[in-house]
Design a protein around this motif. Structure first.
Motif, PDB file in Angstrom:
ATOM      1  N   HIS A 188      60.260-121.835  31.370  1.00 59.99           N
ATOM      2  CA  HIS A 188      58.945-121.532  31.938  1.00 59.99           C
ATOM      3  C   HIS A 188      58.934-121.963  33.400  1.00 59.99           C
ATOM      4  O   HIS A 188      59.736-122.789  33.819  1.00 59.99           O
ATOM      5  CB  HIS A 188      57.853-122.247  31.139  1.00 59.99           C
ATOM      6  CG  HIS A 188      57.810-121.820  29.702  1.00 59.99           C
ATOM      7  ND1 HIS A 188      57.919-120.494  29.320  1.00 59.99           N
ATOM      8  CD2 HIS A 188      57.694-122.539  28.553  1.00 59.99           C
ATOM      9  CE1 HIS A 188      57.861-120.425  28.001  1.00 59.99           C
ATOM     10  NE2 HIS A 188      57.742-121.646  27.513  1.00 59.99           N
TER      11      HIS A 188
ATOM     12  N   SER B 184      45.847-117.095  31.492  1.00 65.12           N
ATOM     13  CA  SER B 184      46.205-116.099  30.471  1.00 65.12           C
ATOM     14  C   SER B 184      46.383-114.680  31.023  1.00 65.12           C
ATOM     15  O   SER B 184      46.684-113.753  30.263  1.00 65.12           O
ATOM     16  CB  SER B 184      45.237-116.118  29.274  1.00 65.12           C
ATOM     17  OG  SER B 184      44.091-115.353  29.551  1.00 65.12           O
ATOM     18  N   ASP B 185      46.269-114.488  32.336  1.00 59.69           N
ATOM     19  CA  ASP B 185      46.610-113.190  32.943  1.00 59.69           C
ATOM     20  C   ASP B 185      48.118-112.968  32.869  1.00 59.69           C
ATOM     21  O   ASP B 185      48.890-113.912  32.984  1.00 59.69           O
ATOM     22  CB  ASP B 185      46.207-113.157  34.430  1.00 59.69           C
ATOM     23  CG  ASP B 185      44.730-112.842  34.627  1.00 59.69           C
ATOM     24  OD1 ASP B 185      44.034-112.614  33.605  1.00 59.69           O
ATOM     25  OD2 ASP B 185      44.285-112.825  35.791  1.00 59.69           O
ATOM     26  N   LYS B 186      48.509-111.713  32.690  1.00 62.53           N
ATOM     27  CA  LYS B 186      49.930-111.357  32.734  1.00 62.53           C
ATOM     28  C   LYS B 186      50.347-111.263  34.201  1.00 62.53           C
ATOM     29  O   LYS B 186      49.647-110.628  35.000  1.00 62.53           O
ATOM     30  CB  LYS B 186      50.170-110.015  32.040  1.00 62.53           C
ATOM     31  CG  LYS B 186      49.834-110.026  30.553  1.00 62.53           C
ATOM     32  CD  LYS B 186      50.763-110.933  29.784  1.00 62.53           C
ATOM     33  CE  LYS B 186      50.349-111.062  28.316  1.00 62.53           C
ATOM     34  NZ  LYS B 186      51.019-112.176  27.642  1.00 62.53           N
TER      35      LYS B 186
ATOM     36  N   GLY C 127      55.433-112.867  32.759  1.00 62.84           N
ATOM     37  CA  GLY C 127      54.940-114.076  32.125  1.00 62.84           C
ATOM     38  C   GLY C 127      53.434-114.113  32.010  1.00 62.84           C
ATOM     39  O   GLY C 127      52.743-113.173  32.402  1.00 62.84           O
ATOM     40  N   THR C 128      52.936-115.232  31.446  1.00 61.45           N
ATOM     41  CA  THR C 128      51.506-115.440  31.292  1.00 61.45           C
ATOM     42  C   THR C 128      51.093-116.654  32.123  1.00 61.45           C
ATOM     43  O   THR C 128      51.683-117.721  31.963  1.00 61.45           O
ATOM     44  CB  THR C 128      51.159-115.701  29.814  1.00 61.45           C
ATOM     45  OG1 THR C 128      51.687-114.621  29.040  1.00 61.45           O
ATOM     46  CG2 THR C 128      49.655-115.785  29.603  1.00 61.45           C
TER      47      THR C 128
ATOM     48  N   VAL D 195      53.492-120.850  34.723  1.00 57.05           N
ATOM     49  CA  VAL D 195      53.642-119.528  34.107  1.00 57.05           C
ATOM     50  C   VAL D 195      54.596-119.633  32.923  1.00 57.05           C
ATOM     51  O   VAL D 195      55.709-120.155  33.062  1.00 57.05           O
ATOM     52  CB  VAL D 195      54.213-118.488  35.118  1.00 57.05           C
ATOM     53  CG1 VAL D 195      54.371-117.123  34.441  1.00 57.05           C
ATOM     54  CG2 VAL D 195      53.322-118.364  36.341  1.00 57.05           C
ATOM     55  N   LYS D 196      54.146-119.176  31.771  1.00 53.14           N
ATOM     56  CA  LYS D 196      55.027-119.126  30.600  1.00 53.14           C
ATOM     57  C   LYS D 196      55.807-117.824  30.644  1.00 53.14           C
ATOM     58  O   LYS D 196      55.210-116.755  30.822  1.00 53.14           O
ATOM     59  CB  LYS D 196      54.209-119.205  29.310  1.00 53.14           C
ATOM     60  CG  LYS D 196      53.801-120.629  28.987  1.00 53.14           C
ATOM     61  CD  LYS D 196      53.661-120.850  27.487  1.00 53.14           C
ATOM     62  CE  LYS D 196      53.717-122.339  27.184  1.00 53.14           C
ATOM     63  NZ  LYS D 196      52.909-122.732  26.051  1.00 53.14           N
TER      64      LYS D 196
ATOM     65  N   ASP E 103      57.487-114.671  29.347  1.00 51.33           N
ATOM     66  CA  ASP E 103      57.410-113.836  28.132  1.00 51.33           C
ATOM     67  C   ASP E 103      58.651-112.971  27.995  1.00 51.33           C
ATOM     68  O   ASP E 103      59.143-112.726  26.904  1.00 51.33           O
ATOM     69  CB  ASP E 103      56.193-112.895  28.197  1.00 51.33           C
ATOM     70  CG  ASP E 103      54.884-113.646  28.265  1.00 51.33           C
ATOM     71  OD1 ASP E 103      54.807-114.747  27.681  1.00 51.33           O
ATOM     72  OD2 ASP E 103      53.949-113.144  28.910  1.00 51.33           O
TER      73      ASP E 103
END
Lengths: 101, 251
Positions: free
Chosen positions: B184, B200-202, B216-217, B234-235, B237
């Motif tokens: 991440h 939580s936005d992409k 990411g999210t 940012v996670k 994805d």
């Protein structure tokens, strides 16, 4: 208030901390050479009527002799997309599940 | 021709998710089944803007449950007799044929779609290097003959274009390979960030050279990320860039 179309949203680029990038690594997208142009490439196709998006994608794949190609025109159940992503080798079978248009 | 269909090649297929969920724009002709006064037609069209409920048509390959879709805009461009030329900007997964049918029901006369052309799929529009299958055949042959790379560049765009409408986060060289391995993104790795990002936005992660690294999210807002000194911002994805292009500076 009504949602704005994503293409009418304006964003500003803000700096958190300055840094430089080493030219030894990577490549600016517009400076890619063959075969990277194809490997990291996307085509904006004017789809002919008749054949499905899936068929047209298969034609492009054959013309260019690439191993993988996929289209981004239709939203299908995301679960199938996920499948296609999770397993690279199963990509074709998952794609055919999603069908054409 | 039925319009814009982005086709991603090889590694670029990893960007397709962003296009599948991206909004679309269409121009179409609706055929009314009876004569209807113009202002009635315009009135009915205006009722279908914003959030609408839609049941996918019987032949669609998705669950036939009622679902909500956002119509960003729906404009009548021209009315000629029973033909209505319209333009619609909509969320991914909106059935335009169904929309036209439903407008016909509201009007009480019935209607069907006569013609439809996709003008936009996410960031890709008609005037954005759009090519036909014939163009591809021709340009690819020319490239095979003379090795002129410009022939390829005339119809193959960098995959980064597919992410053009997503909010962007830029990272330093030393953070790239860790992300390519699925890590991440933490605060120290970030150099630039676009405004308007909410938790939580992409988002799309880019190198300072503008290469796509991952999708990411966001875990925080633009303002919070700008101030943060540590922690996951940012996670990751979906990794796009293959490993090993940037040096491995992490343990």
């Amino acid at each position: 208030m009504r949602d704005k179309a994503p293409w009418s949203i304006k964003r500003e680029l803000l700096t958190k901390s300055e840094d430089e990038t080493d030219p030894k690594y990577g490549c600016r997208p517009e400076e890619r050479q063959y075969p990277e142009i194809v490997k990291f490439g996307i085509i904006n196709l004017d789809k002919p009527p008749g054949p499905s998006s899936h068929e047209v994608t298969a034609w492009v794949k054959r013309i260019l002799g690439v191993e993988h190609a996929g289209h981004g025109g239709t939203l299908e159940p995301l679960i199938y997309v996920e499948w296609a992503w999770r397993s690279q080798s199963d990509r074709c079978s998952a794609h055919s599940l999603r069908g054409g248009d | 021709m039925t319009g814009v269909l982005p086709i991603a090649l090889e590694e670029a297929t990893k960007t397709i998710q962003a296009l599948l969920v991206a909004g679309k724009e269409y121009i179409g002709v609706m055929k009314l089944h009876k004569d209807v006064p113009e202002e009635k037609v315009r009135e009915a069209f205006s009722e279908f803007q914003g959030e609408i409920y839609q049941r996918p048509p019987a032949r669609a390959s998705v669950k036939k449950a009622l679902r909500v879709r956002t119509i960003y805009y729906l404009d009548v461009l021209e009315i000629e007799g029973r033909n209505v030329l319209f333009k619609v900007g909509c969320e991914a997964g909106t059935y335009i044929r169904k929309l036209v049918f439903d407008i016909g029901r509201v009007l009480g006369c019935g209607a069907h779609m006569y013609e439809l052309r996709r003008m936009r799929a996410g960031p890709f529009t008609e005037d954005n290097y759009m090519v036909t299958l014939h163009d591809i055949l021709y340009l690819y042959d020319r490239w095979r003959e003379n090795g002129d790379i410009r022939m390829l560049k005339r119809f193959i765009l960098p995959m980064e274009r597919a992410l053009n409408l997503m909010p962007k986060v830029f990272i330093r060289d030393s953070a790239v390979d860790a992300i390519c391995h699925g890590a991440h993104l933490t605060a120290p790795g970030i150099t630039h960030i676009e405004s308007g990002i909410k938790p939580s936005d992409k988002v799309a992660i880019f190198t300072l050279k503008g290469e796509a690294v991952a999708l990411g999210t966001a875990m925080a807002s633009t303002e919070e990320i700008l101030k943060a000194t540590h922690g996951i911002m940012v996670k990751t994805d979906r990794v796009i860039m293959p490993r090993g292009i940037y040096p491995k500076l992490w343990k």
